[in-house]
Motif scaffolding. Structure first.
Motif, short mmCIF file in Angstrom:
data_model
loop_
_atom_site.label_atom_id
_atom_site.label_comp_id
_atom_site.label_asym_id
_atom_site.label_seq_id
_atom_site.Cartn_x
_atom_site.Cartn_y
_atom_site.Cartn_z
N UNK A 47 45.48 58.90 29.09
CA UNK A 47 46.98 58.95 28.93
C UNK A 47 47.54 59.78 30.25
N UNK A 48 47.13 59.26 31.45
CA UNK A 48 47.63 59.78 32.60
C UNK A 48 47.23 61.12 33.11
N UNK A 49 47.96 61.47 34.27
CA UNK A 49 47.48 62.81 35.21
C UNK A 49 48.87 63.60 35.33
N UNK A 50 48.47 64.79 35.42
CA UNK A 50 49.26 65.80 35.88
C UNK A 50 49.07 66.68 36.97
N UNK A 97 50.83 64.63 48.09
CA UNK A 97 50.18 63.98 47.12
C UNK A 97 50.41 64.12 45.80
N UNK A 98 49.23 64.04 44.85
CA UNK A 98 49.43 64.23 43.36
C UNK A 98 49.66 65.63 42.84
N UNK A 152 51.32 59.70 41.72
CA UNK A 152 51.53 58.60 42.04
C UNK A 152 50.32 57.88 42.31
N UNK A 153 50.22 56.69 43.11
CA UNK A 153 49.42 55.67 43.55
C UNK A 153 48.56 56.29 44.91
#
Length: 606
Positions: free
Chosen positions: A563-566, A584-585, A590-591
């Motif tokens: 269900x995605x990342x945080x 970055x993340x 993002x990608x």
């Protein structure tokens, strides 16, 4: 063979490597920009022929927002500067003449208008000659304007410009004949589809006939591509397509003509290119995306450093996808594309900089900061670099992602970045570090959702790291890219997989070509995909959900969350202090494309 001299028309080529045309969106309202000049300047070293990407011959045929134009005489001056830059680097210069406007179909135009379009191509060729180009390439492929006339699927005309084979090829042949008649000394290459790869489109049989006619009417070489908009995986093949997808049709056409033939699209490594030439399948190797990722590709080969070539990983995330969004061309493995001058700047005040996190953003930041002249030390908590790229390369058809880690690791060595693995840095340790600047690149963590469940769910990242669920019936909650890739990974291991997505459709944000291919593969693997699914309860080997107010049940033995990342917030309190930079993340999820660019761009401000 690759470094053997060749000839197309009346131009001599110093080797068999051709830089193929690619729209860059680097132009300025159709005029050549400084960024475009730098783009071609960097890539024309070592290569024998550069074909500048699709230049529109009239306003109707302009499709991309910052596409280069050749429709007016006022563009000749800029185009002349561009051809001169290419020549200065020892390459011959060609430019592709094109029209593309999917709003229209062949039957929308009168004969007089079609004849006017023919003259637009001729006028474009005249301007190319005045601008100092050695050759033009006529774009007759990819479902673009002329290709629509060739295809029985799109050409429904009943006059001399439609109907049978002779009618459908008339427009293209008129263009070729008139260009050769008007500028007989100009070398002319024709880019054609070996096949449209559609049910009712242009086939290899018709393409062979067409190739013979093009040769008869004066074409000096054929650039063999394939596919139209709906089958673009055959001219910009992604990871999910095997190498050399067009080589069979290239061979067929080569066997039926005597003029040179150019092979294109996902051709493998330099050793594959050599074999294509040695086997007589083609006369030249055409490379497009490969020169976006590694502008020095040809020079490395000439100098005997082929082991240093950075091969395109065919992700299409920042070249084709960006161009189609109206953005300027970029690249996951080369964020310098179109910004070559920006990244040439060196610092006159070297700093001691620490980078915390060895994922794509951290590795990129370390590389570019060190390249600029800073002293960089990178700390990674795991026993290897790469972060989530190590997981991204695991699903089927994604192995090429591993090259990104390899390339970045080589760069860290090249620029003398000190790397410490198995080094988890605490908040207190960061505060006490004696560095001038500290870059936080700790990435993200998988998001979780509250489930009424009597079993503990796996996280998708755990599964891709090798923690395979024991059960056979697997439910994956989340139908984004990670969920779909995990589904394919498990289905190939014999699991019965169901993907549940709460939105109207799966694959949100996935590049359409990639989405089409993965959904086709999931269908073949008999993976069930359920949309509009709201999970209610998981108990007793059953997953209960509602879809459009209907209550349903799926048999499950294990559940996987995708269900995605945080963002990782461990060092959140440092965000407002000048010494620290978040990239970055851990800043914005993002990608990998954005993460690597974020790291690179940090070097522009430090």
């Amino acid at each position: 063979m690759l470094l053997k001299e060749g000839k197309i028309g009346n131009i001599k080529l110093k080797n068999r490597i051709i830089m193929l045309p690619t729209v860059t969106n680097l132009s300025n309202e159709g005029f050549v920009s400084e960024r475009e000049m730098e783009y071609y300047k960097r890539r024309s070293k070592g290569v024998s022929l550069v074909i500048v990407g699709a230049s529109y011959v009239n306003k109707l045929g302009k499709f991309f927002i910052n596409q280069i134009g050749i429709d007016d005489d006022d563009k000749i001056q800029g185009l002349r500067r561009l051809s001169e830059v290419i020549h200065q680097n020892g390459a011959q210069a060609a430019i592709q003449l094109a029209m593309h406007n999917p709003k229209y179909k062949p039957s929308d135009f009168t004969k007089q208008q079609i004849q006017g379009f023919v003259q637009d191509f001729v006028s474009g060729a005249i301007r190319a000659k005045k601008a100092g180009f050695d050759a033009v390439e006529l774009h007759f492929a990819h479902g673009w304007f002329v290709n629509q006339f060739l295809s029985p699927d799109t050409n429904k005309r009943t006059d001399e410009y439609g109907g049978n084979f002779e009618g459908r090829t008339k427009f293209a042949l008129d263009i070729l004949r008139e260009v050769k008649k008007t500028i007989p000394e100009m070398t002319v290459i024709c880019r054609i589809n070996g096949s449209d790869f559609t049910d009712r489109g242009f086939t290899i049989e018709e393409s062979v006939r067409f190739a013979k006619l093009l040769e008869y009417h004066g074409a000096d070489a054929l650039d063999i591509s394939g596919g139209v908009s709906s089958t673009s995986e055959y001219h910009i093949s992604p990871m999910g397509i095997e190498d050399k997808p067009l080589i069979g049709i290239v061979k067929r056409i080569k066997e039926n003509v005597t003029i040179p033939v150019i092979a294109v699209d996902k051709l493998g490594s330099v050793y594959d290119w050599e074999k294509v030439l040695e086997d007589g399948i083609a006369d030249f190797i055409g490379i497009a995306r490969g020169f976006i990722g590694d502008p020095d590709l040809a020079e490395k080969l000439i100098k005997g450093h082929e082991e240093d070539i950075r091969y395109c990983i065919h992700c299409n995330q920042a070249c084709i996808a960006y161009i189609q969004k109206g953005l300027s061309v970029s690249c996951m493995i080369n964020p310098e594309v179109g910004r070559e001058k920006e990244f040439e700047v060196k610092t006159d005040k070297p700093l001691n900089i620490a980078v915390i996190g060895g994922g794509p953003a951290g590795m990129s930041a370390a590389k570019y900061l060190a390249k600029k002249g800073h002293n960089v030390t990178l700390f990674e908590k795991e026993n290897k670099l790469g972060g989530q790229l190590n997981v991204a390369k695991v699903p089927p058809h994604k192995q090429e992602i591993g090259k990104v880690i390899e390339y970045l690791e080589n760069d860290l060595k090249k620029y003398n970045v000190k790397v410490h693995l198995n080094k988890k840095i605490s908040l207190q340790e960061i505060k006490e570090m004696p560095y001038d600047k500290i870059v936080i690149a700790t990435g993200s963590k998988p998001a979780k959702i509250n489930l009424d469940a009597d079993i503990n769910p796996y996280m998708a990242i755990e599964v891709l790291e090798g923690n395979i669920p024991k059960g056979r019936d697997i439910a994956i909650i989340g139908g984004g890219l990670t969920g779909l890739e995990t589904a394919e990974y498990l289905a190939e291991k014999g699991k019965k997989v169901t993907v549940l997505e709460m939105k109207e459709e799966v694959g949100e944000g996935i590049y359409p070509m990639v989405k089409k291919l993965i959904l086709n593969r999931l269908k073949e693997l008999k993976v069930d995909i359920i949309t509009n699914a709201l999970i209610k309860e998981i108990s007793g080997g059953k997953l209960m959900y509602t879809s459009k107010d209907t209550y349903k049940v799926v048999k499950v033995e294990d559940v996987v969350l995708a269900v995605g990342n945080l963002p990782d917030t461990e060092f959140e309190e440092l965000k407002n202090e000048n010494r620290y930079y978040f990239i970055g993340d851990c800043k914005t999820v993002a990608s990998a494309v954005e993460a690597i660019r974020d790291g690179a761009e940090l070097s522009l401000i430090i």
